[in-house]
Write an enzyme that holds these catalytic residues in place. Sequence first.
Site, PDB file in Angstrom:
ATOM      1  N   ARG A 169       0.811  -1.201   0.000  1.00  0.00           N
ATOM      2  CA  ARG A 169       0.000   0.000   0.000  1.00  0.00           C
ATOM      3  C   ARG A 169       0.866   1.282   0.000  1.00  0.00           C
ATOM      4  O   ARG A 169       0.606   2.242  -0.726  1.00  0.00           O
ATOM      5  CB  ARG A 169      -0.884  -0.090   1.247  1.00  0.00           C
ATOM      6  CG  ARG A 169      -1.663   1.091   1.664  1.00  0.00           C
ATOM      7  CD  ARG A 169      -2.623   1.502   0.573  1.00  0.00           C
ATOM      8  NE  ARG A 169      -2.798   2.922   0.680  1.00  0.00           N
ATOM      9  CZ  ARG A 169      -3.768   3.494   1.355  1.00  0.00           C
ATOM     10  NH1 ARG A 169      -4.679   2.772   1.946  1.00  0.00           N
ATOM     11  NH2 ARG A 169      -3.845   4.812   1.412  1.00  0.00           N
TER      12      ARG A 169
ATOM     13  N   HIS B  54     -17.850  14.739  -2.768  1.00  0.00           N
ATOM     14  CA  HIS B  54     -18.558  13.606  -2.165  1.00  0.00           C
ATOM     15  C   HIS B  54     -20.067  13.815  -2.326  1.00  0.00           C
ATOM     16  O   HIS B  54     -20.561  14.921  -2.077  1.00  0.00           O
ATOM     17  CB  HIS B  54     -18.189  13.498  -0.681  1.00  0.00           C
ATOM     18  CG  HIS B  54     -18.848  12.339  -0.014  1.00  0.00           C
ATOM     19  ND1 HIS B  54     -18.427  11.032  -0.204  1.00  0.00           N
ATOM     20  CD2 HIS B  54     -19.926  12.263   0.811  1.00  0.00           C
ATOM     21  CE1 HIS B  54     -19.202  10.220   0.489  1.00  0.00           C
ATOM     22  NE2 HIS B  54     -20.119  10.943   1.111  1.00  0.00           N
TER      23      HIS B  54
END
Length: 210
Positions: A75, A119
Site C-alpha cells: 500500500r 462527495h
Amino acid sequence: MRASPDVVPSSARVVVLVSGGGSNLAALLEAQRDPAWGARVVGVVSDRAGAGGLEIARAAGVATAVVAPRDFPDREAWDRGMAQAVGVFEPAWVVSVGFMRILGAPFLDRFAQRVINTHPALLPSFPGAHGVRDALAHGVRVTGCTVHLVDAGVDTGPILAQRAVEVLAGDDEATLHERIKVEERALLVDVVGRAAREGLTVEGRATRFG
Ligand code: GAR
C-alpha cells in the site's frame, strides 16, 4: 508520459484523480474552455486502466497515467507511486472525482491541503463509498454534495462548499445520484476555479478563498 508544457501558470495547474466515469472531469474540462476560469487540467491519473475518465482525458488531449495497486508490493509503495505520477505534472491542486481509494500519508504529506475531493452527501453525514445509498436508507429528506479538502480520514477534511438536494418520493440511488451530480459538477467547477484564482486559507477546520 510527459508533463504538459510549462506555459500553464503554476497556480492554475490541476491534476484530476478518477476511478470511474468522469462526468465531473468532463465538467472541469468544459470549464477550462473559458480562460477566465483560471484553472487548467494538466493531467489525469487513475488507479484503473479501464476508467472512463481516462478516455475523456485522452479525447481532450490531456496527458494520463495509470497507477494500479497490483503493480506495487504494498500500500505504501502504491501511495509513493501515486505521489510521483501526480508530481510529474507539478500541480497546484489535486482534485479527486470519484477516486475510490484512500490516499495515505506518502501522498497527502506531499500535497498537504492541496487535495480536493467531491462527495455525494452532506458531510459529515454519510461518508464513504456509498453516500447516496446510505442517505436514502436513512430516510433523509434532504441530502446533497460536499467539496472538501482531503485529510487522513475518510471524507473528514475541512469543508470548502456544499449544496443541498431534496430527496423526492420514488427516488432510487440512481435517480437521486444523477440529481446530486448536476449540483456537484457546478459546485466543483466553482470551487476549483476559485482555488486557482484566489488561493485558499485553511485554519483548523475553517477555510476561505483568498
Ligand atoms: C461523484 O458523485 C462523486 O461524488 C462520487 O463518485 C461520483 C463520480 O462521478 N464519489 C464518491 O462517492 C467518493 N466517496 P463521475 O465519475 O461521473 O465524476
